[in-house]
Motif scaffolding. Structure first.
Motif: not given
Length: 433
Positions: A2-24, A124-130
């Protein structure tokens, strides 16, 4: 996470996974536009050809790396999901842009828009941007997956376009078949966040003399339109929509309308009635050699895709809106062997009629525009509904919206009822699943 992973515009995080679901995701509301997710696979800031654009009319990338999975609704929350398999991303692709377009309004009227990246294996949620600052934009780059030293990262972008999906697609080198808006698009923000080197764009067709008549479909301009069948315009030619080959996926999705909110006893009864609702997607078929039959879960008549009847029903779904509904596939490569196909739905158990059910039918050709329609309000004690009639007209298949509720006579099965209504002329024996 949840909230701890919410990103600011322009920031980046690693994506340590073989396959991801990108959910809008967003909240549905009266008067708000519908939202569609899409992805662009880029080499040095541009697509190599129109085939590098994955969206509702072109749901799977040729490499299998990116797939558009479609929408789900839960309460007032709606999601549109893309799956990215990093192991299948071609080495040349250095960036996958995740975009959203608003259909019927601007993003200023969309509440709660976010994008999140989820590990497909573990959930596991790896990244979130609102996204919170949209106004007049009709298309949005929410984020991008990009490759750095062999590893993948996700950057929150939040850039908008006032020129819709067409403007966004054109900006990345897609040729769009939309004659009504040929003006050059202007993004309402600066273009891509990463500097784009002035590399010459790769021509969409090979640089040979005149193109042969069997040009691959990827050289056709991308068609952004969707087709919604209505009572006034109930039929469409698959060929005119580009749906001439590959698999035609037929999806039935439904949700139970909660019409009894606050009515204690009645609500309890409604939930009890719909608690284990089991709808069955079925098809009557007639082949050009005269053979007839049915594809349905009842009696395990699931059909086959690569041999007659060239129609296959996925496993039986007992949950409807909690998953992707009921799905059936028609093999368009063998469409010349199909004379007619009637797609219908029966209530196997859990309800006495289709009343209070909100159902949507989507026919998604592998190549070409999606065709969808909603079922009307059901006002009769119907347990069987004809959805769509697909007819072979000189090699082209026509899809006709039926949305016709039938009421079986006492002691007459739903299958026999629909057979009689459409003059199929088969012999029926009781079956079970």
């Amino acid at each position: 996470m949840g909230a701890s992973m919410t990103m600011q515009k322009g920031t980046n995080v690693p994506v340590p996974a073989g396959t991801v679901r990108v959910e809008l995701g967003w909240r549905a509301a009266a008067g708000a536009p519908d939202v569609d997710g899409s992805a662009l696979l880029l080499v040095s800031g541009k697509v190599r050809s129109d085939a590098d654009f994955v969206f509702y009319n072109q749901p799977t990338h040729a490499s299998g790396a990116v797939r558009h999975e479609g929408k789900r609704t839960a309460g007032d929350g709606v999601t549109d999901t893309l799956t990215v398999d990093f192991g299948k991303v071609e080495p040349a692709i250095d960036r996958i842009v995740v975009a959203a377009s608003a259909d019927g309004g601007s993003f200023g009227r969309v509440n709660g828009l976010y994008v999140r990246v989820v590990d497909a294996a573990g959930g596991t949620e790896l990244a979130r941007f609102d996204s919170t600052d949209a106004t007049v934009e009709t298309a949005f780059i929410l984020g991008e997956l990009y490759r750095r030293q062999g590893a993948w990262k996700f950057r929150a972008v939040g850039q908008g376009y006032s020129t819709g999906l067409e403007g966004l697609a054109t900006d990345f080198g897609i040729s769009v078949d939309e004659p009504q808006q040929a003006a050059a698009p202007t993004p309402s923000w600066p273009a891509a966040p990463a500097p784009v080197p002035p590399a010459a764009p790769v021509p969409p067709a090979p640089p040979v003399a005149p193109a042969p008549p069997v040009a691959p479909p990827v050289t056709q301009p991308v068609r952004l339109s969707k087709v919604t069948l209505t009572k006034e315009a109930p039929s469409v030619s698959l060929a005119k929509q580009g749906g001439t080959s590959g698999a035609l996926r037929v999806n039935l999705n439904w949700e139970v309308r909660k019409q009894f909110k606050g009515w204690g006893a009645k609500l309890g009864r409604a939930v009890a009635m719909h608690g284990d609702l089991d709808l069955d997607l079925c098809a009557l078929y007639e082949l050009t050699d005269g053979r007839k039959g049915v594809v349905q879960a009842l009696g395990n008549a699931f059909g086959a895709l690569h041999q007659p009847p060239f129609i296959h029903l996925d496993g039986d779904d007992r949950t409807g809106a909690l998953s992707t509904g009921e799905n059936m596939t028609v093999n368009l490569d063998r469409k010349d062997l199909l004379r007619r196909v009637l797609i219908f739905v029966t209530i196997y158990e859990g309800a006495r009629s289709f009343a209070d059910l909100h159902a949507t039918v989507t026919l998604q050709p592998q190549n070409g525009a999606a065709i969808d329609f909603s079922l009307d309000e059901c006002t009769v004690p119907s347990t069987v509904c004809a959805l769509a009639l697909i007819t072979n007209n000189g090699g082209d298949l026509t899809v006709q919206r039926e949305a016709r509720y039938l009421v079986p006579d006492r002691g007459v099965s739903p299958q026999r009822t629909i057979d009689a209504a459409y003059g199929w002329g088969m012999n029926w024996t009781p079956g079970r699943k």
